[in-house]
Design an enzyme around this catalytic site. Structure first.
Site, PDB file in Angstrom:
ATOM      1  CE  LYS A 175      13.684  -2.993   3.134  1.00  0.00           C
ATOM      2  NZ  LYS A 175      14.138  -3.073   1.734  1.00  0.00           N
ATOM      3  N   GLY A 228      10.001   6.929   3.073  1.00  0.00           N
ATOM      4  CA  GLY A 228       9.367   6.182   1.998  1.00  0.00           C
ATOM      5  C   GLY A 228       7.956   6.679   1.771  1.00  0.00           C
ATOM      6  CB  THR A 232       5.482   2.077   3.397  1.00  0.00           C
ATOM      7  OG1 THR A 232       5.249   1.876   2.013  1.00  0.00           O
ATOM      8  CG2 THR A 232       6.308   0.945   3.946  1.00  0.00           C
ATOM      9  CD  GLU A 250      11.420  13.179   7.574  1.00  0.00           C
ATOM     10  OE1 GLU A 250      10.874  13.920   6.738  1.00  0.00           O
ATOM     11  OE2 GLU A 250      11.589  13.507   8.757  1.00  0.00           O
ATOM     12  CB  CYS A 284      10.341  13.517  -0.768  1.00  0.00           C
ATOM     13  SG  CYS A 284      11.864  14.071   0.014  1.00  0.00           S
TER      14      CYS A 284
HETATM   15  P1  NDP Z   1       8.267   2.552  -0.022  1.00  0.00           P
HETATM   16  O1  NDP Z   1       7.431   3.034   1.096  1.00  0.00           O
HETATM   17  O2  NDP Z   1       7.704   1.551  -0.939  1.00  0.00           O
HETATM   18  O3  NDP Z   1       9.614   1.901   0.537  1.00  0.00           O
HETATM   19  C1  NDP Z   1      10.533   2.577   1.362  1.00  0.00           C
HETATM   20  C2  NDP Z   1      11.366   1.548   2.096  1.00  0.00           C
HETATM   21  O4  NDP Z   1      10.529   0.806   2.975  1.00  0.00           O
HETATM   22  C3  NDP Z   1      12.026   0.521   1.174  1.00  0.00           C
HETATM   23  O5  NDP Z   1      13.265   0.134   1.713  1.00  0.00           O
HETATM   24  C4  NDP Z   1      11.025  -0.620   1.235  1.00  0.00           C
HETATM   25  O6  NDP Z   1      11.577  -1.848   0.868  1.00  0.00           O
HETATM   26  C5  NDP Z   1      10.653  -0.569   2.708  1.00  0.00           C
HETATM   27  N1  NDP Z   1       9.409  -1.223   3.059  1.00  0.00           N
HETATM   28  C6  NDP Z   1       8.323  -1.458   2.275  1.00  0.00           C
HETATM   29  N2  NDP Z   1       7.363  -2.112   2.993  1.00  0.00           N
HETATM   30  C7  NDP Z   1       7.856  -2.258   4.248  1.00  0.00           C
HETATM   31  C8  NDP Z   1       7.352  -2.854   5.444  1.00  0.00           C
HETATM   32  N3  NDP Z   1       6.156  -3.442   5.496  1.00  0.00           N
HETATM   33  N4  NDP Z   1       8.121  -2.824   6.532  1.00  0.00           N
HETATM   34  C9  NDP Z   1       9.338  -2.245   6.516  1.00  0.00           C
HETATM   35  N5  NDP Z   1       9.887  -1.689   5.412  1.00  0.00           N
HETATM   36  C10 NDP Z   1       9.141  -1.695   4.296  1.00  0.00           C
HETATM   37  O7  NDP Z   1       8.771   3.839  -0.776  1.00  0.00           O
HETATM   38  P2  NDP Z   1       9.633   3.916  -2.105  1.00  0.00           P
HETATM   39  O8  NDP Z   1      10.904   3.146  -1.927  1.00  0.00           O
HETATM   40  O9  NDP Z   1       8.728   3.600  -3.249  1.00  0.00           O
HETATM   41  O10 NDP Z   1      10.049   5.463  -2.113  1.00  0.00           O
HETATM   42  C11 NDP Z   1       9.279   6.467  -2.684  1.00  0.00           C
HETATM   43  C12 NDP Z   1       8.522   7.206  -1.608  1.00  0.00           C
HETATM   44  O11 NDP Z   1       9.421   7.746  -0.658  1.00  0.00           O
HETATM   45  C13 NDP Z   1       7.759   8.397  -2.158  1.00  0.00           C
HETATM   46  O12 NDP Z   1       6.468   8.424  -1.610  1.00  0.00           O
HETATM   47  C14 NDP Z   1       8.545   9.591  -1.652  1.00  0.00           C
HETATM   48  O13 NDP Z   1       7.805  10.760  -1.502  1.00  0.00           O
HETATM   49  C15 NDP Z   1       9.056   9.089  -0.362  1.00  0.00           C
HETATM   50  N6  NDP Z   1      10.218   9.861   0.067  1.00  0.00           N
HETATM   51  C16 NDP Z   1      10.090  10.739   1.118  1.00  0.00           C
HETATM   52  C17 NDP Z   1      11.153  11.528   1.507  1.00  0.00           C
HETATM   53  C18 NDP Z   1      11.046  12.469   2.674  1.00  0.00           C
HETATM   54  O14 NDP Z   1      12.089  12.872   3.203  1.00  0.00           O
HETATM   55  N7  NDP Z   1       9.865  12.852   3.116  1.00  0.00           N
HETATM   56  C19 NDP Z   1      12.440  11.472   0.791  1.00  0.00           C
HETATM   57  C20 NDP Z   1      12.458  10.518  -0.274  1.00  0.00           C
HETATM   58  C21 NDP Z   1      11.380   9.743  -0.621  1.00  0.00           C
HETATM   59  P3  NDP Z   1      11.422  -2.349  -0.658  1.00  0.00           P
HETATM   60  O15 NDP Z   1      12.095  -1.338  -1.506  1.00  0.00           O
HETATM   61  O16 NDP Z   1      12.114  -3.631  -0.653  1.00  0.00           O
HETATM   62  O17 NDP Z   1       9.949  -2.450  -0.919  1.00  0.00           O
END
Ligand code: NDP
Length: 482
Positions: A175, A228, A232, A250, A284
């Site tokens: 997803k 993400g 989450t 991550e 990130c």
């Molecule tokens: P989110 O946690 O909001 O979302 C990440 C993904 O999870 C999206 O596809 C989202 O869908 C999905 N999601 C949200 N809620 C659920 C759930 N209950 N169950 C399953 N999937 C779910 O993060 P962002 O997209 O806002 O990304 C930014 C964040 O990602 C920042 O905190 C950043 O630091 C982190 N990040 C970390 C990295 C690492 O390697 N450590 C690299 C890049 C980013 P939807 O978009 O539809 O809400």
């Protein structure tokens, strides 16, 4: 660019959502609708799970080298279609086209190539018990796994998960973020062109709290690889614990850069501009807390502010643009509210601190000026909270020990950067930093074999090379007695 609606990719076909329910996807540089995407539900997931179940025996039985050849075929197609993919990523994220051309899309192809080459790895280990027997280990696929990725580096992070999962013989339910679905949909087209067997990879679009939630709860999902936000991630860990699913998380970061007076100033300055503002600060790994040794604080401040003022915030299509739009109106408002909070906490705004109006076709877009703050303590809300935008805070320090303590004063622990030409100090400091990754005199220099991931609230587990291959497999020890 006008586009047809995005489709799910299930059982080798691009399909509309069963409920015929769609969401809009917006170009954040123009605030115009690009197209619609499926608002998938658990019935779409059931279709995908059934397809994956049918595909598992075929995919698992296939020699790894043959699975690798599919990865190479997909990599080749990504390269062939690189211009289209770069444009799709640009309009979906608002980042400069030159960034998607030079970073996002090449890395997506590299992810497939890199993991395809891992098919030659020496997976099995042998533990010889001499006259009593011999042990050897075997890596087996898990079955059906979930790959869930965010919006900041859409195809780059999506493929970083999918490629190792497929190589190890798993079938994948993936997803992408609902905010940036375009390149994942295009990847589905490329998988069809590459004749990837039906059901091996299934891509479901839609909301995290709906289809994402259904995926993580599904009893047939054996492992969840998630990138993400930290909240989450915690939610996913709790949900996965009920069925003891494997998780790789991550998550967010609030990364520190420690700049000693003995650094190579010019190199440090140019790299710190990149580590602070690349991708509008939405990586990130971006450094958002800059600790600067007191003796060079004023010199650094003046040079850094001048260099950041030269960044060009503008239309992502212009080749000279270095800073595009931030990813969405929601995120734009979030960044602006963090800046207001910083001001309320007593921050001095040295640069930016406000929106950037870009004339012409981008006049309704979501642009934020590179923002540099000072006068905030490490334990201020601003310096403790992930902003994930073009906002950095400058903090002076007096001693090596103080810098280490301050840098470690964070609930996050993803990466840190140390700038010094003293080799002994480089060793001393880097070993004391509580982060999964430390760069010395560099930032974002990546070897895909190395472990990638964070400590504390930045995550659980490691991606990259053998770490990803181990995550996406189960180890069995076979002991043969003599
Ligand atoms: P989110 O946690 O909001 O979302 C990440 C993904 O999870 C999206 O596809 C989202 O869908 C999905 N999601 C949200 N809620 C659920 C759930 N209950 N169950 C399953 N999937 C779910 O993060 P962002 O997209 O806002 O990304 C930014 C964040 O990602 C920042 O905190 C950043 O630091 C982190 N990040 C970390 C990295 C690492 O390697 N450590 C690299 C890049 C980013 P939807 O978009 O539809 O809400």
């Amino acid at each position: 660019m006008s586009l047809k609606s995005i489709a799910n990719y299930i059982n080798g076909e691009r399909l509309p959502p069963i409920a015929n329910d769609y969401l809009d996807t917006i170009n954040p540089a123009t605030n115009e609708k690009i197209t619609t995407l499926p608002n998938s539900n658990k019935y779409d997931l059931d279709l995908a799970i059934n397809a994956a179940k049918k595909a598992i025996p075929i995919w698992q039985a296939m020699p790894m080298s043959e699975r690798a050849s599919y990865l190479l075929a997909i990599a080749k197609l990504i390269k062939k279609h690189k211009d289209t993919l770069a444009e799709l990523e640009c309009i979906d994220t608002g980042k400069p086209l030159q960034t998607t051309q030079s970073v996002d899309i090449p890395r997506a192809a590299e992810n497939f190539e890199f993991f395809a080459k891992c098919a030659n790895s020496d997976f099995s280990k042998v533990y010889d018990m001499q006259d009593k027997g011999i042990n050897f280990t075997q890596q087996k696929s898990l079955g059906i796994v979930a790959c869930i990725s965010p919006w900041n580096l859409p195809l780059y992070l999506f493929t970083w998960k999918i490629a190792p999962a497929l190589l190890m013989g798993n079938c994948v339910i993936a997803k992408p973020s609902e905010v940036t679905p375009l390149t994942a949909d295009y990847l589905a087209k490329l998988c069809i062109e590459a004749d990837l067997p039906a059901g091996v990879l299934n891509i479901l679009h839609g909301k995290g709290n709906k289809i994402g939630q259904a995926i993580i709860e599904h009893k047939d999902i054996k492992a969840i690889s998630f990138t993400g936000g930290t909240e989450t991630g915690k939610h996913i860990a709790q949900s996965a614990a009920k069925d003891l699913k494997k998780v790789s998380l991550e998550l967010g970061g609030k990364n520190a850069s420690i700049i000693f007076a003995d650094c190579d100033f010019e190199k440090m300055l140019a790299t710190t501009i990149k580590s602070s503002f690349s991708n509008q600060g939405q990586i990130c790994l971006c450094t958002s807390r800059l600790y600067i040794e007191n003796s060079i604080y004023e010199q650094f401040k003046n040079s850094f502010v001048a260099a950041a003022a030269d960044l060009i915030v503008g239309d992502p299509y212009n080749q000279e643009t270095t800073q595009g739009a931030v990813v969405s109106e929601l995120h734009y408002n979030k960044i602006l509210s963090h800046i207001e909070q910083a001001k309320a906490e007593g921050a001095v705004v040295l640069l930016g601190g406000e929106v950037k109006k870009v004339p012409g076709r981008c006049k309704h877009g979501f642009f934020v000026k590179p923002t540099i703050l000072e006068n905030l303590k490490t334990d201020s809300k601003t310096n403790q909270t992930e902003i994930f935008g073009p906002v950095v805070s400058l903090i002076p320090f007096n001693s090596e020990n103080e810098a280490i303590v301050e840098a470690n004063n964070s609930t996050y622990g993803l990466c840190s950067v140390v700038w010094t030409q003293d080799i002994n100090r480089a060793h001393r400091v880097s070993r004391k930093l509580d982060t999964g990754i430390v760069w010395v005199n560099q930032w974002m220099l990546r070897d895909l074999r190395t472990p990638f991931g964070g400590q504390k609230h930045s995550g659980v587990g490691r991606e990259g090379g053998k770490y990803a291959l181990e995550f996406f497999s189960e180890t069995t020890n076979i002991c043969i007695g003599f």
